[in-house]
Structures are given as C-alpha cells and as structure tokens.
Scaffold this motif. Structure first.
Motif: not given
Lengths: 416, 291
Positions: A50-56, A95-101, A104-108
């Motif tokens: 599949p086409i992977l679409l990801g971020g946080s 693919v969605i990760y939790d960056d807690e807002g 720095d987490s969003a960048v990582k």
C-alpha cells in the motif's frame, strides 16, 4: 515425490513416445499456468504494497480532543478513497504516532516516519505550534506537507514543500467579519473600536486585518491593548470600552478570556453594535457553555460544515450514511481538505514524486471541502476567511453572501 | 470617567484577590503545619469546580449548595489521602522535596482523572446569577464574583476561628510551632496532621468553586492557579492564614491599579516583580514574624 510432479514426468514420458499434440498441450498448460501465477502474484504484490501515509498528532494531552477529531477525519477519508480503488490503484495505509502536542516530538516523529517507516506521503499535524517545526523537516527531506501551518510567519521562511489547504491564519481571521460590516451603509457601521488582543503570536497575528479594515471602513480605534494570559479580570477592559463609547468590540483571545469578557460585558450592560471574537467562539464549547449569551458573536473560519460546495455536500452526505452523524466538526473538515489536496497532487502527477506533486499543486486548482484553492509560492491560497456568527446557539456562516447559511445579525441585540 | 475606571479596576482586583487568597490558605496550611508543599492542591480545586458544574448541569443544584456535598467529601478524602500517601513520606529526610515530587505525581493523576471523566473541553460555571451585577453608581460588582468573594471571606474566617479558638485548631498550631513539644503534651500528631490536611483539601474545594465563579476551567488549568497560590502564600508568609488573606487583597489591589494606570501587558511583570522584591526584602513573607 508429490502427485503433480509425477504427472509432469508422465507427460514428459508420453511426449517422448511421440505425442506431438500432447507436447503442445503440455507447453500450453505450462505457459498458461505460469502466466496466471505471475499475474495473480503481481496483483497480490500490488495489494500487499500500500501507499504509506504517516505523521503524528497529539493523541494524548490537552490537544487530544481536537487531534482525535482530525484522526477520525483522516481515517474516514482514507477509507473513502480505498473504497474507490485507492490512490494510483493502490490502497492507502495510515500510520499515526502520538506527539502529545510537543513540537520536539512532532519533529522526531516526522523524521521517523520519513527515514524509518519510509512513508510515501507525509501527514499534516496539529496544532500550529507542532505543525510549524515540521515544515523545515518536510523541506529537508523534500516531502509535501499539507496542514494548517503555524501562522503567516511560518509560511514566509522560504519553505517550498509546505501548503496550507486551508490554513488557519490569524492574520486573516477577521477579514470575513470586516467584509461583512462593509456590506452595511457607512452611517450604520460602527464608528469607534475597542481592540483587546492576547499578547502572544496568535493574538498579535490578528492585528493586521484589524488595522487594515478599521482604516478602510473609517472606524476609529480608540483602544488598542494587548494583555497577557491568563487574563486576571475582564471588567476593567469592558468598562473602559463602555466609557469610551466603543460600538465595535474586538476580543482577540481564546476561550477562557473570551468567556470572561462576554460575562463582563453582560454584567456591565455594555452593548456594542458588533462584537468580534478570536478563536474562542469557533469551538463547540462556546455555544454549549455560554448558551444564549454566546449569540451574535462574530468570528472567522476557513472551513464550516454548512459550506455549500459539491465536495462538502458529498462529505456531509457520506458522514451521515457511514457514521450516522448529523454534523461535522470543523477539524474533521480540515483534515479531509488536507488529504484531498495531497491526493489531488498524487493523482495529478500520477505518481509519488514529491517535487512533481509540489509543482503540480502550485500550478493547478484543487477542489476541497473547504473550497477551491490555488496556491502561491508560499503554499498559501489568496487571503480569505468565512465570517461566522453564533445565531440561536449555532455557528452560522454569514459572509460571503454566496455561501452564507444564515443572514448576519446586526446590530448585535442587547444582552438578555 | 477615569474615576469610574479606577474604581472598577480596584473592585474587580479586590474580588479576584480574595478568591486567590481562599485558594491559597489551604496550601499555606499544609506547607506551614505539615511541611508538605501540595502541588496537587489547585487540582483538587478544579475537581470541586467540575463536581459543582456537573451537579448544576444535571440536577440544577446551585454551586453554593453543592458545597454541602463536596466539602465533607473533600475533608474526609483529604484525611484518607494523608493516611495513605502523605504520612509515609513525612519520614523522609527532605519532607518538603519528597512531598513536592509525590504531589506532583498526584496532580498528574487528578488531572488525567478529570480528562478521563470530563474530557479536555473548557467549562463555564453558569449559575442563575451569572452575567448579573450590582451597581454602585456606574461601577458594577458582578454577582458571581461577589459570591466567590463571600465564600473566600467565610472560608478564611472559619479557618482562622478554627485554628485560634478550638482545641484541635490550637493543637494544629502547636504541632506547627514545636512538633516534639506538642507530642510531649499528648497531642496526637497523626490525627492533627490528618485533620489539617483534610481541612486544606476542603479549602481547596471551596476555593475551586469560588474560582469557577470567575474563570473558565479545564483539567490543566490548575497549573495556572498554582502559580498565583504560590504568590499569595509566599507574600503572605507560609502558614499565616491572615497573611495569605491580606496578600490576596494586596495582589488584587495591585492588579486593579495596574489595570487602571499601565498597559495590560505589563501587569504580570509588575505583579511577579513584586514577588521578587518581597523575597529579597522579607523572605519570610510580609505577615510572618519568623520562618
């Protein structure tokens, strides 16, 4: 030795015994079988890739409520797209990760999805404070990044892969409201304005549209003050505006100070002709918590569920059918618009080359649930906001006229 | 016109300061008597505000009446909390540091509990008298703030009377002044500590409802409230009930004067600048005779 292999040997033996017909049959069966295997294998391969679409997104913490609405919007639109054959004939995997807002987490996590997960497409983040630092990451890896953006300054750093589609731009926030006031005869418009703005980047971003339009409409700004959050007390602000006969009250803050100001204005019996509010009145809590005291307050947005464009009408219909919901949250609409823009670029270029997608988006119109957009070099559409007003406890669109869901209430009725 | 603005600013500031003082007195009590800095104190205030909100929304019960349910629950809940969580850490060498770490964790638990029950949406406590005011001339006194200030005055007065005019209150003070001496006099230190902590948590609940009369609230808002609590307690003198009350009023007057005379954006600078000055000149606080 299995039965199939025995059969093949048997056929070979037979052909040696001079069966030409059988030999032809053997090759026919073999090539047909191999073709079918290859074809089915190829299709299966396509389904498995599949086409992977990801971020946080901030799935936990104080931004979680809104982020979960955005997540639902993303999931909904990916399902919708997949049910119609996917993108480029391939299914999309989210693919969605939790960056807690946390910025720095969003960048990582943006680095992680690009370099470790090797996503094909980058997902827009939230809130602006977390989306802004992802913009240089997107630029570094040459990945198209469609989100709300941070604020105008985040789009003037020379990033070429970032798009606001639509953005949530403080600098444009009151454009729609002032353009709505402009529709009234000059003698009926407010004459004197009290402008109170929270002293942070979001608040001060509201000032350009206030300055431009008060000058344009001949409204004298008699009070222009910034305040720090949390606002200790709203009564002195309101009393000052009342004493100075201000008939336009601009409260450029968020929910807590916005509510305090409304309560103070009601208690002190201050009744301006028009009452503008920053982001506070655009959230459901405004009408839910303030009740009729929240009515007639003017604000702005760049998406509203009552927009009458075909794409939005279709979204509302599908949400009703699929999720059995009668309304769509603003951020649900935003997330769908961001994916529509990204997918339009993919379909327009018939590929996943990010630079080609970026260039295509800057040359073509894109239809989204928030409207039809073209993008400039900064990745922004021409300045716009839709003016909203709380009418009978509902946030209605009042300007521009062609999209309005309700006639604007002017002048603002006295507090009940 | 300026006189009206000045009076309005002063009145609003004093009403606000009184409410902060109420939130601060319980905090001051646990800090002074138990040597426990309860970082979760304001969190319990927000919890009480949510309970008042829910009771109003679901049953129409006025927030003042809801206190009849909340305060006993908070008092006994505080006592249980002390027995289960606070007492074990009082054996630590650095009780104050240990208490800060422990109650910081407790604040996170309370905040997440509220997020789980009520979600992150901001709430507004809207009793029937919300958005109404009493006018003296042209100066308006919003009734919710007046009610909040009344709660503050009553709460602080009751706490003061309890500490100075009851046997248990005097035992609490004795424990604060000389722990070993109090024990030698037959005072049950554990019981006194539990009662003091229970009263502090009940005061937090009272303060939380008073704050909600004035401000919107959401689960993380206790962090903001905590900053102002520190301010009034440090300025007033740790452990001093009247000092905290007066510090709250001083905070209110200064804020009010600032709102009348200087640009609003400088109010916090001036207010917290005052805190620095107080710490430099009188580190024990304005109204405390000894540390």
């Amino acid at each position: 030795m299995n039965a199939d292999f025995q059969d093949v040997i048997k056929i070979k033996f037979s052909s040696r015994r001079g069966g030409g017909m059988k030999r032809k049959m053997f090759w026919f069966v073999l090539t047909t079988t191999l073709s079918l295997i290859l074809l089915s294998g190829g299709l299966a391969g396509a389904q498995q890739k599949p086409i992977l679409l990801g971020g946080s997104l901030p799935l936990t913490g104080v931004w979680a409520e809104t982020a979960k609405v955005i997540q639902k919007g993303y999931e909904f639109w990916v399902e919708e797209t997949n049910s119609k054959g996917g993108l480029l004939g391939r299914p999309i995997k989210l693919v969605i990760y939790d960056d807690e807002g946390k910025p720095d987490s969003a960048v990582k996590l943006a680095e992680k999805v690009i370099t470790v997960d090797k996503v094909d497409l980058l997902l827009g983040g939230y809130p602006g404070t977390a989306a802004r630092p992802v913009m240089p990451v997107a630029e570094k890896y040459k990945m198209v990044y469609v989100s709300m953006g941070g604020h105008m300054a985040s789009f003037t750093q020379g990033y070429t892969y970032s798009f606001g589609a639509p953005p949530l731009m403080g600098e444009w926030w009151f454009l729609g409201g002032f353009q709505w006031l402009e529709t009234f005869p000059a003698d009926q418009r407010p004459k004197r304005a009290a402008v109170y703005i929270m002293n942070n980047p979001v608040g001060t971003a509201l000032l350009p549209s206030v300055d431009e339009y008060t000058k344009k409409l001949g409204i004298q700004v008699v009070i222009k003050e910034k305040y720090n959050l949390p606002l200790p007390s709203a009564e002195p602000l309101v009393m000052k505006a009342k004493q100075m006969n201000c008939d336009l009250f601009v409260s450029g803050g968020v929910f807590p100070d916005g509510v305090m100001t409304v309560k103070a204005a009601k208690a002190l019996k201050y009744n301006p002709k028009a009452y503008f509010q920053g982001v506070g009145s655009a959230i459901p809590a405004w009408t839910k918590e303030l009740g009729e005291d929240g009515n007639a307050i003017v604000s702005g947005t760049s998406y509203h569920e009552k927009l009458n464009n075909p794409s939005n009408k279709m979204l509302i219909k599908r949400v009703k059918e699929k999720l059995n919901l009668d309304s769509v949250d603003t951020y649900f609409g935003f997330s769908v618009a961001w994916l529509q823009t990204l997918f339009a670029g993919v379909e327009g270029t018939k590929g996943l080359d990010q630079t080609k997608i970026r260039d295509w988006l800057k040359k073509n119109k894109v239809d989204t649930v928030a409207g039809t957009f073209t993008f400039d070099e900064k990745g922004l559409p021409p300045p716009f906001t839709y003016a909203t007003q709380v009418v009978d406890g509902k946030i209605e669109l009042i300007y521009p006229a062609e999209i309005r869901s309700h006639k604007g209430v002017y002048p603002k009725p006295a507090w009940k | 016109m300026f006189e009206i603005l000045l009076l309005q600013s002063l009145v609003s500031g004093i009403l606000m300061g009184g409410i902060y003082a109420l939130l601060g007195v319980g905090f001051s009590l646990t800090w002074g008597v138990l040597r426990v800095i309860n970082i979760a104190h304001a969190g319990f205030g927000v919890l009480a505000a949510y309970i008042a909100y829910s009771l109003l929304a679901k049953t129409g019960l006025d927030p003042l009446l809801s206190l009849l349910i909340t305060l006993p629950c908070f008092f006994f809940g505080g006592m249980i909390l002390h027995r289960g969580l606070i007492r074990p850490i009082t054996k630590a060498r650095e009780t104050i540091v240990a208490s800060m770490v422990l109650t910081f964790g407790l604040a996170i638990v309370v905040e997440n509990l509220m997020l789980w029950i009520w979600k992150a949406d901001p709430r507004v406590l809207k009793p029937s008298y919300s958005g109404t005011a009493v006018f003296i001339g042209e100066v308006g006194l919003p009734i919710p703030q007046l009610v909040g200030f009344g709660l503050a005055a009553a709460g602080i007065l009751l706490l003061y009377l309890f500490l100075n005019h009851t046997h248990t209150g005097k035992a609490v003070q004795a424990t604060w002044q000389e722990k070993e001496g109090a024990a030698l006099m037959g005072i049950n230190l554990q019981k006194v500590s539990e009662i003091a902590f229970g009263m502090a948590i009940a005061a937090a609940g009272l303060g939380g409802v008073a704050m909600a009369m004035m401000y919107t609230f959401d689960p993380p808002v206790h962090n903001f409230w905590l900053i102002y609590m520190f301010l009034v307690v440090i300025v007033g003198g740790v452990g001093s009930i009247l000092g905290t009350a007066l510090a709250g009023l001083i905070l209110g007057v200064i804020t009010g004067l600032c709102m009348a005379f200087i640009p609003y954006q400088w109010i916090n600078v001036l207010t917290f600048g005052l805190l620095i000055v107080v710490l430099l000149v009188r580190p024990q606080g304005l109204f405390k005779t000894g540390v």
